[in-house]
Write a protein that holds these residues in place. Structure first.
Motif, PDB file in Angstrom:
ATOM      1  N   TYR A 180      42.366  28.163  35.245  1.00  0.00           N
ATOM      2  CA  TYR A 180      43.353  29.018  34.582  1.00  0.00           C
ATOM      3  C   TYR A 180      43.054  30.507  34.820  1.00  0.00           C
ATOM      4  O   TYR A 180      43.193  31.336  33.931  1.00  0.00           O
ATOM      5  CB  TYR A 180      43.390  28.725  33.086  1.00  0.00           C
ATOM      6  CG  TYR A 180      43.781  27.300  32.774  1.00  0.00           C
ATOM      7  CD1 TYR A 180      45.120  26.936  32.609  1.00  0.00           C
ATOM      8  CD2 TYR A 180      42.815  26.302  32.662  1.00  0.00           C
ATOM      9  CE1 TYR A 180      45.477  25.632  32.339  1.00  0.00           C
ATOM     10  CE2 TYR A 180      43.173  24.987  32.391  1.00  0.00           C
ATOM     11  CZ  TYR A 180      44.494  24.659  32.220  1.00  0.00           C
ATOM     12  OH  TYR A 180      44.843  23.357  31.949  1.00  0.00           O
ATOM     13  N   ASN A 181      42.623  30.786  36.044  1.00  0.00           N
ATOM     14  CA  ASN A 181      42.332  32.164  36.458  1.00  0.00           C
ATOM     15  C   ASN A 181      41.208  32.794  35.643  1.00  0.00           C
ATOM     16  O   ASN A 181      41.103  34.016  35.539  1.00  0.00           O
ATOM     17  CB  ASN A 181      43.586  33.036  36.372  1.00  0.00           C
ATOM     18  CG  ASN A 181      43.518  34.212  37.324  1.00  0.00           C
ATOM     19  OD1 ASN A 181      42.939  34.118  38.395  1.00  0.00           O
ATOM     20  ND2 ASN A 181      44.093  35.330  36.932  1.00  0.00           N
ATOM     21  N   MET A 182      40.334  31.963  35.058  1.00  0.00           N
ATOM     22  CA  MET A 182      39.183  32.473  34.301  1.00  0.00           C
ATOM     23  C   MET A 182      37.929  32.218  35.130  1.00  0.00           C
ATOM     24  O   MET A 182      37.431  31.091  35.187  1.00  0.00           O
ATOM     25  CB  MET A 182      39.103  31.794  32.937  1.00  0.00           C
ATOM     26  CG  MET A 182      40.180  32.259  31.985  1.00  0.00           C
ATOM     27  SD  MET A 182      40.079  31.480  30.356  1.00  0.00           S
ATOM     28  CE  MET A 182      40.958  29.955  30.666  1.00  0.00           C
ATOM     29  N   LEU A 183      37.442  33.254  35.770  1.00  0.00           N
ATOM     30  CA  LEU A 183      36.299  33.135  36.673  1.00  0.00           C
ATOM     31  C   LEU A 183      35.064  33.869  36.162  1.00  0.00           C
ATOM     32  O   LEU A 183      34.016  33.812  36.782  1.00  0.00           O
ATOM     33  CB  LEU A 183      36.678  33.679  38.058  1.00  0.00           C
ATOM     34  CG  LEU A 183      37.909  33.037  38.725  1.00  0.00           C
ATOM     35  CD1 LEU A 183      38.219  33.745  40.035  1.00  0.00           C
ATOM     36  CD2 LEU A 183      37.692  31.558  38.957  1.00  0.00           C
ATOM     37  N   THR A 184      35.204  34.577  35.053  1.00  0.00           N
ATOM     38  CA  THR A 184      34.094  35.367  34.516  1.00  0.00           C
ATOM     39  C   THR A 184      33.921  35.064  33.023  1.00  0.00           C
ATOM     40  O   THR A 184      34.724  34.350  32.418  1.00  0.00           O
ATOM     41  CB  THR A 184      34.340  36.874  34.685  1.00  0.00           C
ATOM     42  OG1 THR A 184      35.424  37.279  33.817  1.00  0.00           O
ATOM     43  CG2 THR A 184      34.715  37.200  36.124  1.00  0.00           C
ATOM     44  N   THR A 185      32.877  35.638  32.452  1.00  0.00           N
ATOM     45  CA  THR A 185      32.657  35.548  31.008  1.00  0.00           C
ATOM     46  C   THR A 185      33.074  36.848  30.316  1.00  0.00           C
ATOM     47  O   THR A 185      32.555  37.193  29.257  1.00  0.00           O
ATOM     48  CB  THR A 185      31.174  35.252  30.700  1.00  0.00           C
ATOM     49  OG1 THR A 185      30.352  36.270  31.305  1.00  0.00           O
ATOM     50  CG2 THR A 185      30.767  33.893  31.235  1.00  0.00           C
ATOM     51  N   ASN A 186      34.021  37.551  30.901  1.00  0.00           N
ATOM     52  CA  ASN A 186      34.449  38.833  30.340  1.00  0.00           C
ATOM     53  C   ASN A 186      35.005  38.688  28.927  1.00  0.00           C
ATOM     54  O   ASN A 186      34.925  39.629  28.122  1.00  0.00           O
ATOM     55  CB  ASN A 186      35.508  39.471  31.241  1.00  0.00           C
ATOM     56  CG  ASN A 186      34.917  40.016  32.523  1.00  0.00           C
ATOM     57  OD1 ASN A 186      33.703  40.105  32.662  1.00  0.00           O
ATOM     58  ND2 ASN A 186      35.758  40.366  33.472  1.00  0.00           N
ATOM     59  N   ASN A 187      35.601  37.526  28.623  1.00  0.00           N
ATOM     60  CA  ASN A 187      36.148  37.339  27.280  1.00  0.00           C
ATOM     61  C   ASN A 187      35.032  37.321  26.235  1.00  0.00           C
ATOM     62  O   ASN A 187      35.205  37.820  25.124  1.00  0.00           O
ATOM     63  CB  ASN A 187      36.933  36.027  27.231  1.00  0.00           C
ATOM     64  CG  ASN A 187      38.155  36.062  28.122  1.00  0.00           C
ATOM     65  OD1 ASN A 187      39.054  36.866  27.935  1.00  0.00           O
ATOM     66  ND2 ASN A 187      38.184  35.189  29.119  1.00  0.00           N
ATOM     67  N   VAL A 188      33.878  36.747  26.590  1.00  0.00           N
ATOM     68  CA  VAL A 188      32.745  36.769  25.660  1.00  0.00           C
ATOM     69  C   VAL A 188      32.186  38.178  25.557  1.00  0.00           C
ATOM     70  O   VAL A 188      31.783  38.618  24.474  1.00  0.00           O
ATOM     71  CB  VAL A 188      31.643  35.791  26.117  1.00  0.00           C
ATOM     72  CG1 VAL A 188      30.608  35.610  25.021  1.00  0.00           C
ATOM     73  CG2 VAL A 188      32.235  34.448  26.491  1.00  0.00           C
ATOM     74  N   GLU A 189      32.146  38.889  26.676  1.00  0.00           N
ATOM     75  CA  GLU A 189      31.679  40.273  26.651  1.00  0.00           C
ATOM     76  C   GLU A 189      32.581  41.122  25.757  1.00  0.00           C
ATOM     77  O   GLU A 189      32.106  42.028  25.059  1.00  0.00           O
ATOM     78  CB  GLU A 189      31.660  40.842  28.073  1.00  0.00           C
ATOM     79  CG  GLU A 189      30.726  40.125  29.034  1.00  0.00           C
ATOM     80  CD  GLU A 189      29.264  40.309  28.684  1.00  0.00           C
ATOM     81  OE1 GLU A 189      28.949  41.199  27.865  1.00  0.00           O
ATOM     82  OE2 GLU A 189      28.431  39.550  29.220  1.00  0.00           O
ATOM     83  N   THR A 190      33.868  40.820  25.765  1.00  0.00           N
ATOM     84  CA  THR A 190      34.795  41.526  24.878  1.00  0.00           C
ATOM     85  C   THR A 190      34.472  41.244  23.422  1.00  0.00           C
ATOM     86  O   THR A 190      34.503  42.139  22.575  1.00  0.00           O
ATOM     87  CB  THR A 190      36.239  41.110  25.190  1.00  0.00           C
ATOM     88  OG1 THR A 190      36.543  41.405  26.553  1.00  0.00           O
ATOM     89  CG2 THR A 190      37.221  41.848  24.296  1.00  0.00           C
ATOM     90  N   MET A 191      34.147  39.978  23.114  1.00  0.00           N
ATOM     91  CA  MET A 191      33.747  39.640  21.754  1.00  0.00           C
ATOM     92  C   MET A 191      32.465  40.372  21.365  1.00  0.00           C
ATOM     93  O   MET A 191      32.326  40.849  20.229  1.00  0.00           O
ATOM     94  CB  MET A 191      33.533  38.133  21.631  1.00  0.00           C
ATOM     95  CG  MET A 191      34.799  37.330  21.433  1.00  0.00           C
ATOM     96  SD  MET A 191      35.666  37.706  19.884  1.00  0.00           S
ATOM     97  CE  MET A 191      34.424  37.324  18.668  1.00  0.00           C
ATOM     98  N   ASN A 192      31.540  40.477  22.300  1.00  0.00           N
ATOM     99  CA  ASN A 192      30.306  41.229  22.031  1.00  0.00           C
ATOM    100  C   ASN A 192      30.623  42.673  21.665  1.00  0.00           C
ATOM    101  O   ASN A 192      29.999  43.254  20.761  1.00  0.00           O
ATOM    102  CB  ASN A 192      29.384  41.194  23.252  1.00  0.00           C
ATOM    103  CG  ASN A 192      28.805  39.819  23.493  1.00  0.00           C
ATOM    104  OD1 ASN A 192      28.762  38.978  22.595  1.00  0.00           O
ATOM    105  ND2 ASN A 192      28.340  39.581  24.713  1.00  0.00           N
ATOM    106  N   PHE A 193      31.591  43.251  22.344  1.00  0.00           N
ATOM    107  CA  PHE A 193      31.970  44.639  22.064  1.00  0.00           C
ATOM    108  C   PHE A 193      32.649  44.751  20.704  1.00  0.00           C
ATOM    109  O   PHE A 193      32.378  45.690  19.934  1.00  0.00           O
ATOM    110  CB  PHE A 193      32.906  45.152  23.163  1.00  0.00           C
ATOM    111  CG  PHE A 193      33.361  46.570  22.962  1.00  0.00           C
ATOM    112  CD1 PHE A 193      32.529  47.633  23.273  1.00  0.00           C
ATOM    113  CD2 PHE A 193      34.626  46.838  22.446  1.00  0.00           C
ATOM    114  CE1 PHE A 193      32.943  48.945  23.086  1.00  0.00           C
ATOM    115  CE2 PHE A 193      35.051  48.142  22.259  1.00  0.00           C
ATOM    116  CZ  PHE A 193      34.208  49.197  22.577  1.00  0.00           C
TER     117      PHE A 193
END
Length: 396
Positions: A233-246
Motif C-alpha cells: 500500500y505504498n508504505m515502504l518506510t517507518t515514517n508514520n512511527v517517526e511522526t508519532m514519535n514527534f
C-alpha cells in the motif's frame, strides 16, 4: 552567588514538576491503580505490567479498545519503532501503528521497557499478537534493529517482514556517498517490475560493486517493492512511527504515568474527531479515497483513446494520446494511472458504476456524456477490462 541562584531555580522547577506530575519513583507504585482505572473508563482496553523478581518495574504494555476494534478495518501493514524516554528514570517507548482507510496514522499499541533488547521486544510482540492476533497477508515494517528481527521471526514466522528503505538509504549514504547510487537504489526499491529492479541493480554494480554487495546483504523481498509478496500500500518506510514519535515528543520528558496520560488524551482527541468526520460523511468512500478518485477522473477528462483497441496475448492494449477533446467517435475515455493493486480495483469498480449510471441516460447520448475508465495496466483485472471492452463493442 550566581551558581547558588541557578541551583535554587532548578530545584524549584523540579519541585513544581513533581507537584504537577508526581514524583517519578512514586509513579511506578501507583501505576497498577492507574491502569485499572484506564481499563475501567475505556472498555476493551488491555494493559499489562511485568515486575522483576524483587518486585521492581520492568515492562508495561497498553492498547486501547478503539485501537483493537479499528485494527480490523486498517490496511494489513504494521509499522514498528521505538524511541528513548528523557525523564529521570529513562526507558524506551515502543510504538506500533498502521494506516486507516482515510490514509491517517492509526496507533495500535504502546510499550515502555527498560531498553531495546531481545527479551523486551519478545515481550512486547507477544502481547501484540495475543491482543490483535494476525491477519491474512500481514506485513510488518521496521528498521534493521536485530532484536526486532529476532522477535518477529519467532512470533510472526508466516508474516512478510519489510525493512524501512529510509534507514537503508541513510546507511548506504554513510558508507557510499554517491548521488547516482542513492538515486538508483531508490528506483530499485520503488519499482513495481522485477525486470526494472534488476536493471537498476546492474547499474549500481557497474558504478560500485561494493555498494551493490552491501545492498544485497538483505534479501530483496524485505525491501524491494517488486519482490514483496504482500501488498505494501505504498508504505515502504517507518515514517508514520517517526511522526508519532514527534507528536509524543513532550510526553517523553514526563514520568511514566504522565506519559501514558498524555498518550491517552492525544488518542482520545484523534479518535473522537475522526468519529465526527466519519459520521458527517454521506458516502461509502473515505474523504482521502474520494479525493484521489476525483483527481484521477479530472485528469482522465484531458485524454482520449486512439483506435483501434487490440487484444494482444490475452491483454487489452489501449493506446492513448493526451488531448483536450472529450469525444472520440463514440467513446470518451478516462485513463487512470494505477500504481497500486488496491487503487486499481477501486478504479475499475468506479468504471462499472459509471456504466450502470449511463444506462439511465438517453441511449443516443450516453456514450458522449460519460467518460469511461480504462486502465492500460490493471493487475489482476485483465479479464474484467476485456469484458468491459466487449460490452462497448471495442473488441470484435
Amino acid at each position: 552567588m550566581g551558581c547558588d541562584s541557578y541551583h535554587k531555580a532548578w530545584r524549584s522547577l523540579q519541585h513544581a514538576c513533581n507537584v504537577i506530575r508526581g514524583i517519578p519513583e512514586n509513579n511506578y507504585t501507583l501505576l497498577p491503580q492507574y491502569l485499572h482505572m484506564m481499563k475501567l473508563r475505556n472498555p476493551g482496553t488491555v494493559a499489562n505490567i511485568k515486575w522483576t523478581a524483587d518486585n521492581k518495574f520492568k515492562y508495561v504494555f497498553f492498547t486501547y479498545g478503539a485501537s483493537i476494534e479499528g485494527w480490523k478495518h486498517c490496511r494489513p501493514v504494521m509499522m514498528m519503532d521505538a524511541t528513548f524516554l528523557k525523564s529521570k528514570c529513562r526507558g524506551v517507548l515502543m510504538i506500533a501503528v498502521e494506516k486507516d482507510g482515510n490514509n491517517s496514522i492509526f496507533p495500535l499499541a504502546f510499550g515502555i521497557v527498560d531498553s531495546e533488547n531481545n527479551e523486551s521486544y519478545r515481550w512486547f510482540f507477544r502481547h501484540v499478537k495475543k491482543v490483535f492476533g494476525t491477519r491474512k497477508d500481514l506485513s510488518i515494517i521496521f528498521d534493521r534493529h536485530s532484536s526486532i528481527t529476532t522477535a518477529i521471526k519467532e512470533l510472526y514466522p508466516d508474516t512478510q517482514h519489510g525493512i524501512c528503505i529510509y534507514h537503508m538509504e541513510k546507511n548506504l549514504q554513510k558508507y557510499f556517498p554517491s548521488e547516482a547510487i542513492l538515486s538508483l537504489f531508490y528506483n530499485a526499491t520503488t519499482t513495481y517490475k522485477q525486470a526494472e529492479f534488476r536493471t537498476y541493480m546492474s547499474q549500481i554494480q557497474q558504478i560500485d560493486p561494493k555498494a551493490a554487495e552491501y545492498i544485497e546483504e538483505e534479501p530483496p523481498k524485505r525491501w524491494a517493492r517488486s519482490f514483496h509478496t504482500n501488498r505494501r500500500y505504498n508504505m515502504l518506510t517507518t515514517n508514520n512511527v517517526e511522526t508519532m514519535n514527534f507528536v509524543l515528543r513532550k510526553a517523553r520528558e514526563f514520568p511514566i504515568m504522565a506519559c501514558i496520560d498524555y498518550i491517552q488524551n492525544k488518542l482520545q482527541n484523534w479518535f473522537y474527531q475522526r468519529k465526527l468526520d466519519a459520521t458527517g460523511s454521506s458516502h461509502d468512500l473515505t474523504c482521502w479515497a474520494k479525493k484521489i478518485l476525483l483527481e484521477k477522473i479530472s485528469r482522465g477528462f484531458t485524454m482520449k483513446v486512439s483506435f483501434p483497441v487490440n487484444l494482444v496475448n490475452g491483454r487489452v492494449m489501449l493506446a492513448y494520446v493526451p488531448g483536450n477533446n472529450l469525444l472520440d467517435n463514440y467513446v470518451s475515455t478516462l485513463i487512470c494511472f494505477c500504481f497500486d493493486l488496491l487503487v486499481q480495483r477501486v478504479l475499475f469498480l468506479t468504471a462499472i458504476l459509471l456504466f450502470m449510471a449511463a444506462l439511465l441516460v438517453d441511449s443516443l447520448l450516453w456514450r458522449n456524456l460519460i467518460c469511461i475508465t480504462a486502465s492500460c495496466w490493471l493487475i489482476g483485472s485483465e479479464y474484467g477490462v476485456h469484458r468491459l471492452c466487449l460490452s462497448l463493442d471495442l473488441l470484435p
